[in-house]
Design a protein around this motif. Structure first.
Motif, PDB file in Angstrom:
ATOM      1  N   GLU A 102       0.649  -1.177  -0.031  1.00 31.24           N
ATOM      2  CA  GLU A 102      -0.024  -0.010   0.036  1.00 31.24           C
ATOM      3  C   GLU A 102       0.868   1.404  -0.069  1.00 31.24           C
ATOM      4  OE1 GLU A 102      -2.775  -0.163   3.276  1.00 31.24           O
ATOM      5  OE2 GLU A 102      -3.759  -1.956   2.565  1.00 31.24           O
ATOM      6  N   VAL A 103       2.215   1.201   0.502  1.00 27.76           N
ATOM      7  CA  VAL A 103       3.029   2.504   0.625  1.00 27.76           C
ATOM      8  C   VAL A 103       4.137   2.145  -0.136  1.00 27.76           C
ATOM      9  CG1 VAL A 103       1.839   3.176   2.722  1.00 27.76           C
ATOM     10  CG2 VAL A 103       3.656   1.411   2.733  1.00 27.76           C
ATOM     11  N   GLN A 104       4.531   1.190  -0.971  1.00 31.80           N
ATOM     12  CA  GLN A 104       5.579   0.773  -1.831  1.00 31.80           C
ATOM     13  C   GLN A 104       5.423   0.524  -3.061  1.00 31.80           C
ATOM     14  OE1 GLN A 104       9.195   0.459   0.341  1.00 31.80           O
ATOM     15  NE2 GLN A 104       7.995   2.272   0.312  1.00 31.80           N
ATOM     16  N   LYS A 105       6.051   1.087  -4.339  1.00 29.50           N
ATOM     17  CA  LYS A 105       5.834   0.830  -5.558  1.00 29.50           C
ATOM     18  C   LYS A 105       6.538  -0.101  -6.235  1.00 29.50           C
ATOM     19  CE  LYS A 105       4.058   5.676  -6.696  1.00 29.50           C
ATOM     20  NZ  LYS A 105       4.626   6.963  -7.350  1.00 29.50           N
ATOM     21  N   TYR A 106       7.793  -0.385  -5.685  1.00 26.63           N
ATOM     22  CA  TYR A 106       8.578  -1.501  -6.435  1.00 26.63           C
ATOM     23  C   TYR A 106       9.509  -2.441  -5.147  1.00 26.63           C
ATOM     24  CZ  TYR A 106       8.334   2.701  -9.783  1.00 26.63           C
ATOM     25  OH  TYR A 106       7.973   3.701 -10.208  1.00 26.63           O
ATOM     26  N   ILE A 107       9.447  -3.457  -5.682  1.00 25.79           N
ATOM     27  CA  ILE A 107      10.142  -4.305  -4.946  1.00 25.79           C
ATOM     28  C   ILE A 107      11.249  -5.374  -5.929  1.00 25.79           C
ATOM     29  CG2 ILE A 107       9.917  -6.848  -3.718  1.00 25.79           C
ATOM     30  CD1 ILE A 107       7.097  -5.905  -2.772  1.00 25.79           C
ATOM     31  N   SER A 108      12.533  -5.118  -5.325  1.00 26.81           N
ATOM     32  CA  SER A 108      13.415  -5.846  -5.978  1.00 26.81           C
ATOM     33  C   SER A 108      13.999  -7.238  -5.320  1.00 26.81           C
ATOM     34  CB  SER A 108      14.636  -5.031  -6.037  1.00 26.81           C
ATOM     35  OG  SER A 108      14.368  -3.805  -6.760  1.00 26.81           O
ATOM     36  N   LEU A 109      13.788  -8.238  -5.983  1.00 28.18           N
ATOM     37  CA  LEU A 109      14.047  -9.383  -5.356  1.00 28.18           C
ATOM     38  C   LEU A 109      15.565  -9.783  -5.162  1.00 28.18           C
ATOM     39  CD1 LEU A 109      11.402 -11.770  -7.189  1.00 28.18           C
ATOM     40  CD2 LEU A 109      11.199 -10.479  -5.144  1.00 28.18           C
ATOM     41  N   SER A 110      16.260  -9.103  -4.168  1.00 25.84           N
ATOM     42  CA  SER A 110      17.524  -8.992  -3.935  1.00 25.84           C
ATOM     43  C   SER A 110      18.008 -10.339  -3.162  1.00 25.84           C
ATOM     44  CB  SER A 110      18.003  -7.656  -3.217  1.00 25.84           C
ATOM     45  OG  SER A 110      17.092  -7.574  -2.196  1.00 25.84           O
ATOM     46  N   ASN A 111      17.293 -10.851  -2.461  1.00 26.36           N
ATOM     47  CA  ASN A 111      17.554 -11.930  -1.671  1.00 26.36           C
ATOM     48  C   ASN A 111      18.970 -11.802  -0.871  1.00 26.36           C
ATOM     49  OD1 ASN A 111      15.197 -13.381  -2.354  1.00 26.36           O
ATOM     50  ND2 ASN A 111      16.337 -14.660  -4.019  1.00 26.36           N
ATOM     51  N   HIS A 112      19.171 -10.447  -0.304  1.00 27.21           N
ATOM     52  CA  HIS A 112      20.415 -10.170   0.076  1.00 27.21           C
ATOM     53  C   HIS A 112      20.660 -10.871   1.402  1.00 27.21           C
ATOM     54  CE1 HIS A 112      17.592  -7.037   1.230  1.00 27.21           C
ATOM     55  NE2 HIS A 112      18.220  -7.222   2.461  1.00 27.21           N
ATOM     56  N   VAL A 113      19.619 -11.218   2.539  1.00 30.62           N
ATOM     57  CA  VAL A 113      20.011 -11.511   3.824  1.00 30.62           C
ATOM     58  C   VAL A 113      18.806 -12.606   3.931  1.00 30.62           C
ATOM     59  CG1 VAL A 113      19.916 -11.177   6.298  1.00 30.62           C
ATOM     60  CG2 VAL A 113      21.192  -9.826   4.654  1.00 30.62           C
ATOM     61  N   TYR A 114      19.181 -13.830   4.635  1.00 35.97           N
ATOM     62  CA  TYR A 114      18.085 -14.714   5.056  1.00 35.97           C
ATOM     63  C   TYR A 114      17.762 -14.467   6.551  1.00 35.97           C
ATOM     64  CZ  TYR A 114      15.211 -18.811   5.334  1.00 35.97           C
ATOM     65  OH  TYR A 114      14.040 -19.506   5.943  1.00 35.97           O
TER      66      TYR A 114
END
Length: 306
Positions: free
Chosen positions: A202-214
């Motif tokens: 609802e408040v974010q336009k973009y999600i990058s699947l960076s998988n940087h930390v588990y």
């Protein structure tokens, strides 16, 4: 233990009722009652009604609360080794993660908790953390430059995001949605399931699947409570934790796949072509600091787990 039924408190922090950790906890509660022949009955709480992670862990240490399940943030001040989980780009996939969670390194972390009054029962997780923001798609390293990103309040996370070029802002998660809504910050990073259950779409336009930390999750029990259990009840708890673990890992995998669809349907753009190689190269210099802090041999042992 006596034949009288004993109801103990078991809890789940900052996790919505239908989210993965509480779902797994309900399974654990059901199974412990079954396997102890109702000798021990647990009552589960969620959404931090018993207080913050830190407050709950203190209660478990003192024995006024029997169980804690949650992320490792409150453990980091007590056992430095858990901060290794915040190191970026250690794992290529969940197979590598589970190999470490089920291996000797994590067993040793549980052993280090015993002197502070905590007994470890189960390692599970919430999935890989990914980056979201309201400004623009993040495909490459330079796209992060200048983004005001909420990060976990620990030295490793702060160092990582500063090295990547972000304006890293430590902030309690309870404050994040409002901060994003009023544009006080541009983005945040969390597992997909945590994002959509907390309505980040609802408040974010973009999600990058960076998988940087588990993000691992630990189920621990008060040593005071644990020592008072019979051997049979201890065995029942261990078996219940083992089955709940399998259920959780399946749900994590399913929820991560579903999370992408949920975000897309909500109108959020999901970026799958992230140049993680460039990100990894950028944080390589920070690993010199991490090596000094945690020991190069210890980090290499983790990185070599496949």
């Amino acid at each position: 233990m006596s034949n009288d039924k004993k109801t103990q408190r078991c809890m789940c922090v900052t996790i919505d009722f239908e989210q993965l950790t509480f779902g797994e906890l309900r399974k654990f509660v059901e199974l412990t009652a079954k396997y102890t022949n109702n000798n021990v009955q647990l009552k589960a709480f969620h959404s931090a009604v018993l207080g913050s992670d830190e407050k709950q862990l203190q209660a478990v240490q003192s024995g006024t609360q029997e169980f804690y399940i949650g992320t490792l943030a409150p453990f980091s001040a007590r056992v430095k080794e858990v901060q290794v989980w915040d190191l970026p780009f250690m794992f290529a996939n969940t197979k590598e993660v589970y190999a470490l969670l089920d291996g000797s390194s994590c067993k040793k972390i549980f052993e280090k908790l015993e002197p502070i009054g905590v007994h470890g029962l189960m390692w599970t997780g919430m999935g890989f953390r990914n980056l979201s923001n309201s400004k623009h798609p993040v495909n490459k390293l330079e796209d992060i430059n200048g983004l005001k990103v909420r990060v976990m309040a620990n030295p490793v996370a702060l160092e990582t995001w500063k090295t990547l070029g972000a304006n890293a802002v430590p902030m309690a998660f309870s404050e994040v949605f409002t901060a994003l809504e009023i544009k006080a910050i541009d983005g945040q990073e969390n597992p997909l399931v945590h994002m959509y259950s907390n309505k980040m779409q609802e408040v974010q336009k973009y999600i990058s699947l960076s998988n940087h930390v588990y993000t691992p999750v630990a189920l621990v029990v008060s040593e005071k409570f644990w020592k008072g259990l019979s051997d049979a009840d201890k065995a029942a708890f261990k078996e219940a934790a083992k089955i709940a673990l399998v259920a959780n890992r399946k749900k994590v995998n399913d929820d991560e796949a579903n999370g992408i669809d949920v975000m897309k349907k909500a109108g959020t753009e999901v970026i799958t072509t992230v140049d993680n190689a460039a990100f990894q190269k950028a944080v390589a210099s920070a690993y010199a600091t991490y090596n000094k802090e945690f020991g190069e041999a210890n980090i290499k042992k983790i990185m070599d787990v496949k």
